[in-house]
Scaffold this active site. Structure first.
Site, short mmCIF file in Angstrom:
data_model
loop_
_atom_site.label_atom_id
_atom_site.label_comp_id
_atom_site.label_asym_id
_atom_site.label_seq_id
_atom_site.Cartn_x
_atom_site.Cartn_y
_atom_site.Cartn_z
N PHE A 130 0.87 -1.19 0.00
CA PHE A 130 0.00 0.00 0.00
C PHE A 130 0.91 1.24 0.00
O PHE A 130 0.76 2.15 0.81
CB PHE A 130 -0.93 0.03 1.22
CG PHE A 130 -1.79 -1.18 1.38
CD1 PHE A 130 -2.97 -1.31 0.64
CD2 PHE A 130 -1.45 -2.19 2.26
CE1 PHE A 130 -3.78 -2.43 0.80
CE2 PHE A 130 -2.26 -3.31 2.43
CZ PHE A 130 -3.42 -3.44 1.69
N ASP A 145 0.74 -0.46 4.99
CA ASP A 145 0.06 0.77 5.43
C ASP A 145 -1.23 0.94 4.62
O ASP A 145 -1.32 1.80 3.74
CB ASP A 145 1.01 1.96 5.22
CG ASP A 145 0.41 3.27 5.71
OD1 ASP A 145 -0.56 3.22 6.49
OD2 ASP A 145 0.92 4.34 5.31
N ASP A 161 1.13 -1.43 -4.83
CA ASP A 161 -0.08 -0.63 -4.67
C ASP A 161 -1.06 -1.00 -5.78
O ASP A 161 -0.64 -1.44 -6.86
CB ASP A 161 0.24 0.87 -4.73
CG ASP A 161 -0.83 1.73 -4.07
OD1 ASP A 161 -0.67 2.06 -2.88
OD2 ASP A 161 -1.83 2.06 -4.72
N CYS A 186 -5.11 3.41 9.92
CA CYS A 186 -5.60 4.78 10.03
C CYS A 186 -7.10 4.79 10.32
O CYS A 186 -7.78 5.78 10.06
CB CYS A 186 -5.30 5.58 8.77
SG CYS A 186 -6.01 4.92 7.25
N ALA A 199 -3.35 -5.83 -2.91
CA ALA A 199 -2.30 -6.20 -1.96
C ALA A 199 -2.45 -7.63 -1.46
O ALA A 199 -1.45 -8.36 -1.34
CB ALA A 199 -2.31 -5.23 -0.78
#
Length: 408
Positions: free
Chosen positions: A242, A313, A264, A353, A293
């Site tokens: 990512f 990530d 990605d 996140c 991914a």
């Protein structure tokens, strides 16, 4: 000077409508800094329902004691956002300039170059407002209705305080949809750049697409975690999953990684990552692989690939509570697929996140995935967003980023 026919004139407290809390609302929390009032905490009648989204009002508690100036949006679950506990203040260009000036002072203490998040919403006193700075250009995300209404006063203050030449409005994102806002981006001041802008960070060079890329064009929040991973990468084989525009991978190359593979799903993002490697003159040690991914990690294992450092990530798998369980399963799966690709005594970095998944939940899912892959792990480091993304202690959502680094 920035002008607009929809820019709102300064309004004194005497001109503002009044909205009121229900007795069950937690007025003490609001007085102590919690910035939001939900619709089910408000006295909602025909008058308040008809208030224009983004308009200003005076908030009173159930005993009719004034609590401050709020921005109102009857279309949102967040009915009020606290702007100023001093109800005598005026929300105008000078008010915005004071907030931006305080934020700028902090960033100039933190960084020696003007590349950073300048305004991080509630923690910088501007609820729902994100401003990322790229030298002479800033990208504003007005993710709340009140910020859209006052965008021209905000932009004028931004130019006056910082001296930047270009201000872009980015209207993409899920949050604006929740506020009932459009997705029309614009140039508010100056002009948009002709192409991607180089962004120096952690001795690397990133290429940021400010008009067509994700969010504002780059993710400044991972800066300290990029640096931590880079310090472990000298002479190592690194995979950045990512990768977006090469966040972890290019920092690793700047710190002497022997090779980096960036993975990605977005071809344009990988093209920008490649341009960054070209600008750094490390293209001979950099390669890319486009694809989902999960599929790429599975294929790499079948190919017998091995890396000394692997960092994953991903985007927010759990952007809200309804997606939490599915999101945690996705984080577990990423850990399970990535762990077998890490060499003995190598490093696995896992990031989230998702504000809906707290640190304990994310760490549990990650460790479960590593265990299901048959690996044992020691947790080396827990990282968060950098200091240009300050957290508001009363608002858990501002502590959204978590980065875990394990030795396997």
């Amino acid at each position: 000077m920035i002008t607009s026919p929809i820019a709102s004139a300064p309004t004194s407290a005497a001109d503002l409508p009044v909205v009121r809390l229900l007795p069950k609302a937690n007025a003490r929390a609001i007085r102590h800094g919690f910035p939001w009032v939900y619709a089910n905490e408000m006295v909602v009648d025909r008058r308040t329902k008809n208030l224009t989204p983004g308009s200003l009002a005076i908030l009173e508690d159930s005993a009719r004691q004034v609590m401050g100036i709020v921005a109102v949006n009857p279309l949102s679950k967040i009915f009020c956002r606290m702007l100023d506990q001093n109800s005598e203040n005026v929300i105008d260009q000078s008010w915005f300039a004071a907030h931006i000036g305080r934020a700028l002072q902090l960033r100039e203490q933190l960084y020696d170059a003007p590349f950073y998040r300048l305004i991080h919403a509630e923690a910088d006193g501007l609820p729902g407002v994100i401003i990322d700075r790229f030298g002479d250009t800033a990208v504003v995300q007005p993710n709340a209705a009140w910020a859209d209404v006052h965008i021209y006063a905000l932009s004028a203050a931004l130019v006056a305080v910082t001296g930047i030449k270009n201000v872009l409005k980015n209207a993409s994102g899920r949050t604006r949809t929740l506020e009932g806002l459009d997705d029309v981006s614009a140039v508010l001041q100056g002009q948009a750049p002709d192409g991607p802008l180089p962004v120096p960070m952690n001795s690397a060079i990133y290429m940021a697409d400010l008009t067509g890329g994700q969010k504002t064009g780059i993710f400044y929040d991972q800066r300290p975690n990029h640096a931590f991973a880079a310090n472990l990468s000298n002479g190592k084989r690194v995979m950045d999953v990512f990768a977006h525009v090469g966040g972890f991978g290019l920092a690793a190359l700047a710190n002497g990684a022997s090779s980096v593979l960036a993975v990605d799903g977005s071809a344009p993002a990988l093209e920008l990552a490649q341009k960054g490697a070209d600008a750094m003159k490390v293209a001979d040690r950099f390669s890319t692989r486009q694809g989902d991914a999960f599929d790429v990690l599975t294929a790499l294992r079948a190919e017998g690939a091995e890396f000394d450092v692997v960092i994953c990530d991903p985007p927010a798998f759990a952007p809200g509570k309804p997606a939490l369980e599915a999101g945690l399963r996705a984080y577990e799966r990423i850990a399970r697929l990535a762990a077998p690709l890490v060499a003995e005594n190598g490093i696995l970095g896992l990031c989230s996140c998702s504000h809906a998944a707290d640190l304990t939940q994310f760490r549990t899912a990650s460790v479960r995935g590593i265990g299901r892959a048959g690996r044992r792990a020691a947790l080396l480091y827990t990282g968060f967003a950098g200091p240009d993304h300050p957290q508001l202690p009363q608002l858990a959502e501002t502590g959204y980023l978590k980065s875990l680094f394990f030795r396997l």
